[in-house]
Design an enzyme around this catalytic site. Structure first.
Site, PDB file in Angstrom:
ATOM      1  N   ASP A  67     -59.441 -19.006 134.930  1.00  0.00           N
ATOM      2  CA  ASP A  67     -58.762 -18.303 136.004  1.00  0.00           C
ATOM      3  C   ASP A  67     -58.926 -16.795 135.898  1.00  0.00           C
ATOM      4  O   ASP A  67     -59.421 -16.269 134.896  1.00  0.00           O
ATOM      5  CB  ASP A  67     -57.270 -18.673 136.016  1.00  0.00           C
ATOM      6  CG  ASP A  67     -56.677 -18.786 134.607  1.00  0.00           C
ATOM      7  OD1 ASP A  67     -57.125 -18.042 133.705  1.00  0.00           O
ATOM      8  OD2 ASP A  67     -55.768 -19.606 134.403  1.00  0.00           O
ATOM      9  N   GLU A 143     -49.839 -24.379 139.067  1.00  0.00           N
ATOM     10  CA  GLU A 143     -48.398 -24.374 138.910  1.00  0.00           C
ATOM     11  C   GLU A 143     -47.804 -25.725 139.330  1.00  0.00           C
ATOM     12  O   GLU A 143     -48.485 -26.541 139.965  1.00  0.00           O
ATOM     13  CB  GLU A 143     -47.796 -23.254 139.762  1.00  0.00           C
ATOM     14  CG  GLU A 143     -48.289 -21.851 139.412  1.00  0.00           C
ATOM     15  CD  GLU A 143     -47.588 -21.243 138.198  1.00  0.00           C
ATOM     16  OE1 GLU A 143     -47.129 -22.004 137.324  1.00  0.00           O
ATOM     17  OE2 GLU A 143     -47.516 -20.004 138.118  1.00  0.00           O
TER      18      GLU A 143
END
Length: 243
Positions: A67, A143
């Protein structure tokens, strides 16, 4: 899925580094999936030590990071490109052109995410994906609520993640968005190793190892992968019923 519980965080990190070194020794052109975060710093220090000792060369290795923050310049010390350069890439013989990090500065982040997926495929897929786990169970920046079939994409970061990452930004200005490999992207790796240390990770690990996938804990998706190794220290070790 029983984790390997080692004596302490130092030994756990060393075990992960040994796994990386062993893979590259046996497959010099391996494709590594890498992670950032404080948990990974001793791993990379041990990898650098192995390289300096002449045990391993990364000259043919390719890497893909999980990421990167959106709209954070790559030269910013909090960017994951800057972090990886500082903690690993500048200290081993890897070709910088073979080190890939999502392009958080792209004008079109959707196109950048799609391009990242193509780059991984063109490299032949990831041989070994290194993961940490967030206190809320996130892997990469997937998430809670992330879909099992998600691919590399732009995401909004949860408040708990922003709080955990604030220590890496002196001005407290943590970026609110990131580009992350998706859960399906992570699960496409041939082998996965998860490193977790510290009591703050225990609850997430208990949920991740419960034996079924729940979107509330993205790391629980790993139950569906055939080759996952969990390495933890005693503080992060799951309760017996979870393991």
């Amino acid at each position: 899925m029983t984790p390997l519980i080692l004596t302490d965080a130092t030994e756990a990190a060393a075990a992960v580094a040994d796994r990386i070194v062993s893979l590259v020794q046996s497959k010099p052109d391996a494709v590594l999936g890498l992670a950032t975060g404080a948990t990974m710093e001793p791993v990379y220090a041990a990898v650098i030590a192995a390289h300096r000792a002449g045990r391993v060369s990364f000259s043919r290795v390719s890497s893909f990071n999980l990421d990167e923050y959106v709209a954070l310049p790559t030269e910013h010390p909090g960017s994951y490109r800057s972090t990886m350069n500082r903690l690993l890439f500048e200290h081993i013989d890897i070709d910088p052109a073979r080190t890939h990090v999502p392009d958080g500065m792209a004008n079109d982040t959707d196109a950048a995410a799609e391009a990242y997926e193509r780059q991984i495929l063109q490299a032949g897929g990831i041989d070994l994906q290194l993961l940490g786990i967030g206190r809320n169970g996130h892997i990469g920046f997937n998430e809670p609520g992330s879909r099992l079939d998600s691919r590399t994409r732009r995401v909004e970061l949860h408040a708990e993640t922003l709080t955990a990452n604030r220590a890496f930004f002196e001005d407290g200005g943590v970026p609110q968005q990131a580009i992350t490999m998706g859960i399906a992207t992570i699960l496409s790796a041939r082998s996965i190793i998860v490193l977790a240390t510290g009591a703050a990770k225990k609850a997430a690990i208990n949920q991740a190892l419960a034996g079924f996938f729940t979107p509330a804990c993205p790391a629980s998706a790993l139950v569906g992968h055939p080759d996952v190794t969990w390495i933890v220290d005693p503080a992060a070790a799951p309760d017996a019923e979870a393991a």
